[in-house]
Design an enzyme around this catalytic site. Structure first.
Site, PDB file in Angstrom:
ATOM      1  N   LYS A 169       2.189  40.890  -0.292  1.00  0.00           N
ATOM      2  CA  LYS A 169       2.513  39.460  -0.055  1.00  0.00           C
ATOM      3  C   LYS A 169       1.439  38.567  -0.676  1.00  0.00           C
ATOM      4  O   LYS A 169       1.742  37.587  -1.362  1.00  0.00           O
ATOM      5  CB  LYS A 169       2.626  39.248   1.460  1.00  0.00           C
ATOM      6  CG  LYS A 169       2.830  37.837   1.949  1.00  0.00           C
ATOM      7  CD  LYS A 169       1.582  37.146   2.484  1.00  0.00           C
ATOM      8  CE  LYS A 169       0.833  37.855   3.551  1.00  0.00           C
ATOM      9  NZ  LYS A 169      -0.336  37.149   4.078  1.00  0.00           N
ATOM     10  N   LYS A 182      -8.669  32.113  -0.622  1.00  0.00           N
ATOM     11  CA  LYS A 182      -8.305  33.372   0.045  1.00  0.00           C
ATOM     12  C   LYS A 182      -7.469  34.248  -0.884  1.00  0.00           C
ATOM     13  O   LYS A 182      -7.695  35.465  -0.988  1.00  0.00           O
ATOM     14  CB  LYS A 182      -7.537  33.051   1.334  1.00  0.00           C
ATOM     15  CG  LYS A 182      -6.882  34.234   2.014  1.00  0.00           C
ATOM     16  CD  LYS A 182      -7.885  35.227   2.564  1.00  0.00           C
ATOM     17  CE  LYS A 182      -7.203  36.482   3.081  1.00  0.00           C
ATOM     18  NZ  LYS A 182      -8.118  37.526   3.494  1.00  0.00           N
ATOM     19  N   THR A 220      -2.574  33.964   6.085  1.00  0.00           N
ATOM     20  CA  THR A 220      -2.702  33.778   4.637  1.00  0.00           C
ATOM     21  C   THR A 220      -1.337  33.368   4.099  1.00  0.00           C
ATOM     22  O   THR A 220      -0.385  34.163   4.138  1.00  0.00           O
ATOM     23  CB  THR A 220      -3.169  35.077   3.951  1.00  0.00           C
ATOM     24  OG1 THR A 220      -4.372  35.508   4.564  1.00  0.00           O
ATOM     25  CG2 THR A 220      -3.403  34.838   2.463  1.00  0.00           C
TER      26      THR A 220
HETATM   27  N1  LIG Z   1      -5.427  42.653   8.778  1.00  0.00           N
HETATM   28  C1  LIG Z   1      -6.372  42.087   8.019  1.00  0.00           C
HETATM   29  O1  LIG Z   1      -7.366  42.745   7.631  1.00  0.00           O
HETATM   30  C2  LIG Z   1      -6.283  40.638   7.607  1.00  0.00           C
HETATM   31  C3  LIG Z   1      -7.442  40.053   7.107  1.00  0.00           C
HETATM   32  C4  LIG Z   1      -7.407  38.713   6.723  1.00  0.00           C
HETATM   33  C5  LIG Z   1      -6.224  38.001   6.810  1.00  0.00           C
HETATM   34  N2  LIG Z   1      -5.097  38.586   7.293  1.00  0.00           N
HETATM   35  C6  LIG Z   1      -3.867  37.752   7.382  1.00  0.00           C
HETATM   36  O2  LIG Z   1      -3.666  37.418   8.754  1.00  0.00           O
HETATM   37  C7  LIG Z   1      -2.251  37.375   9.046  1.00  0.00           C
HETATM   38  C8  LIG Z   1      -1.932  38.393  10.146  1.00  0.00           C
HETATM   39  O3  LIG Z   1      -2.321  39.685   9.691  1.00  0.00           O
HETATM   40  P1  LIG Z   1      -2.318  40.964  10.654  1.00  0.00           P
HETATM   41  O4  LIG Z   1      -3.005  42.050   9.923  1.00  0.00           O
HETATM   42  O5  LIG Z   1      -2.735  40.589  12.021  1.00  0.00           O
HETATM   43  O6  LIG Z   1      -0.737  41.276  10.645  1.00  0.00           O
HETATM   44  P2  LIG Z   1       0.141  42.131  11.639  1.00  0.00           P
HETATM   45  O7  LIG Z   1      -0.675  43.046  12.471  1.00  0.00           O
HETATM   46  O8  LIG Z   1       1.260  42.709  10.826  1.00  0.00           O
HETATM   47  O9  LIG Z   1       0.758  41.007  12.621  1.00  0.00           O
HETATM   48  C9  LIG Z   1       1.661  40.060  12.120  1.00  0.00           C
HETATM   49  C10 LIG Z   1       2.005  39.064  13.221  1.00  0.00           C
HETATM   50  O10 LIG Z   1       3.005  38.153  12.721  1.00  0.00           O
HETATM   51  C11 LIG Z   1       4.107  38.154  13.621  1.00  0.00           C
HETATM   52  N3  LIG Z   1       5.356  37.859  12.914  1.00  0.00           N
HETATM   53  C12 LIG Z   1       5.812  38.437  11.779  1.00  0.00           C
HETATM   54  N4  LIG Z   1       7.009  37.915  11.427  1.00  0.00           N
HETATM   55  C13 LIG Z   1       7.309  36.986  12.383  1.00  0.00           C
HETATM   56  C14 LIG Z   1       8.396  36.087  12.565  1.00  0.00           C
HETATM   57  N5  LIG Z   1       9.428  36.050  11.711  1.00  0.00           N
HETATM   58  N6  LIG Z   1       8.368  35.285  13.637  1.00  0.00           N
HETATM   59  C15 LIG Z   1       7.340  35.314  14.514  1.00  0.00           C
HETATM   60  N7  LIG Z   1       6.271  36.131  14.392  1.00  0.00           N
HETATM   61  C16 LIG Z   1       6.265  36.949  13.327  1.00  0.00           C
HETATM   62  C17 LIG Z   1       4.096  39.525  14.225  1.00  0.00           C
HETATM   63  O11 LIG Z   1       4.876  39.580  15.406  1.00  0.00           O
HETATM   64  P3  LIG Z   1       5.387  40.985  16.006  1.00  0.00           P
HETATM   65  O12 LIG Z   1       4.241  41.526  16.843  1.00  0.00           O
HETATM   66  O13 LIG Z   1       6.573  40.621  16.793  1.00  0.00           O
HETATM   67  O14 LIG Z   1       5.709  41.872  14.828  1.00  0.00           O
HETATM   68  C18 LIG Z   1       2.588  39.704  14.479  1.00  0.00           C
HETATM   69  O15 LIG Z   1       2.188  38.990  15.609  1.00  0.00           O
HETATM   70  C19 LIG Z   1      -1.545  37.643   7.711  1.00  0.00           C
HETATM   71  O16 LIG Z   1      -1.250  36.426   7.079  1.00  0.00           O
HETATM   72  C20 LIG Z   1      -2.591  38.419   6.910  1.00  0.00           C
HETATM   73  O17 LIG Z   1      -2.384  38.317   5.527  1.00  0.00           O
HETATM   74  C21 LIG Z   1      -5.101  39.893   7.700  1.00  0.00           C
END
Ligand SMILES: NC(=O)c1ccc[n+]([C@@H]2O[C@H](COP(=O)([O-])OP(=O)(O)OC[C@H]3O[C@@H](n4cnc5c(N)ncnc54)[C@H](OP(=O)(O)O)[C@@H]3O)[C@@H](O)[C@H]2O)c1
Length: 299
Positions: A244, A176, A101
């Site tokens: 965010k 979104k 997102t």
């Molecule tokens: N969780 C939900 O319910 C959900 C639903 C819909 C959409 N989303 C969206 O999907 C995306 C991922 O969400 P998530 O819940 O999976 O997040 P998450 O568990 O916090 O994972 C974030 C990912 O981004 C990586 N990352 C963060 N900063 C980075 C950087 N500077 N360089 C390289 N990699 C980096 C992290 O790597 P590390 O493992 O090294 O930290 C991890 O792989 C976000 O944009 C979120 O808004 C989430």
């Protein structure tokens, strides 16, 4: 542009969502290669026959299509446009699908950068959270040119069950952000209603029962209501990530001169929770920030 069938898929960003989506791609028969900043998260996917690349650039050189699902625009900028980023070694005819997102403007910037390399770009932010990612039942809000959308369909079918083509790149992110703004208000209303009901001497379970048996009901409340009452705050979607998204929504509202006073107020609840050190907790834990404000704790 050479648009051969996609067999080898790369995935960058193996957090709560990406790790599950990458696994589903492998289970649906794609040859999957991954990269994650924290390598241990990638290693846990090796048992599913998934390979690990040494950098996003190395990953892009080994696949037909590459996907990203990282936290925010700075993270995506680094993995896509950085020195060791995906587009540093991409080649004409590849497909780039972003599930993160981010802002509509940044998605359009990525589409233009990809086009300079002859790469088709599709933005596909998702909803369905951890459980939807696990089961492969996500909804995808897609912004793409029709040809690129068509190419991405096999990937979409592996991770989701419904695709809504919102328009050109940027349109998916716009939808979104509005969707997450909506659920943040729904959750805020539920938490405030529960706390007030209890303070006034009425069991908040009765409030939830009426909400879920009436025109107020929502599958979202079915998901979050009981876990708030049981105080189960296992992270599906973090407070930091919702903050965010609300910030991106407000940036977009400012750019378009649309007043959005409710979301501006709700974002402050998330800011409060972050100030209390709860950023990594699930968004349901915003109730604890409101409890601290009011001195009323749900029991
Ligand atoms: N969780 C939900 O319910 C959900 C639903 C819909 C959409 N989303 C969206 O999907 C995306 C991922 O969400 P998530 O819940 O999976 O997040 P998450 O568990 O916090 O994972 C974030 C990912 O981004 C990586 N990352 C963060 N900063 C980075 C950087 N500077 N360089 C390289 N990699 C980096 C992290 O790597 P590390 O493992 O090294 O930290 C991890 O792989 C976000 O944009 C979120 O808004 C989430």
């Amino acid at each position: 542009m050479n648009a051969k069938p996609i067999k080898r898929v790369g995935f960058v960003g193996l957090g709560i969502m990406g790790s599950r989506m990458a696994r589903n791609l492998a289970r649906k028969g794609f040859e999957v290669t991954v990269w994650n900043r924290t390598r241990s998260r990638a290693e846990s996917l090796q048992a599913d026959g998934i390979k690990i690349a040494s950098s996003p650039a190395a990953l892009a050189s080994q696949v037909d299509a590459f996907c990203t699902c990282v936290s925010d625009p700075p993270a995506l900028r680094e993995v896509a446009l950085g020195k060791e980023g995906l587009l540093a070694s991409s080649r004409s005819g590849q497909l780039f699908v972003d599930f993160s997102t981010v802002s509509p403007e940044f998605s359009r910037e990525l589409e233009a950068a990809a086009a300079r390399q002859g790469v088709d770009f599709v933005e596909a932010p998702v909803t369905g959270s951890k459980t939807g990612a696990e089961k492969g039942t996500l909804l995808l809000m897609v912004g793409a040119k029709p040809g690129a959308l068509e190419r991405a369909q096999p990937i979409f079918q592996a991770v989701g069950e419904k695709v809504v083509h919102c328009g050109p790149v940027g349109a998916g992110s716009q939808v979104k952000l509005a969707g997450n703004a909506l659920i943040s208000m729904m959750l805020e209303g539920l938490c405030e209603g529960m706390l007030l009901t209890q303070r006034a001497g009425v069991d908040p379970r009765k409030f939830l029962e009426v909400v879920q048996s009436s025109g107020f009901r929502s599958p979202y409340y079915e998901f979050k209501g009981p876990s708030i009452l049981r105080r189960e705050f296992e992270t599906h979607f973090s407070i930091d990530l919702m903050f965010k998204d609300l910030s991106l929504f407000l940036d977009s509202a400012a750019r378009h001169r649309i007043p959005t006073p409710s979301i501006a107020a709700v974002r402050e609840t998330y800011q409060l929770a972050r100030a209390q050190g709860k950023g990594a907790q699930d968004i349901a834990a915003v109730v604890t920030a409101l409890e601290d404000l009011s001195g009323e704790k749900l029991h």
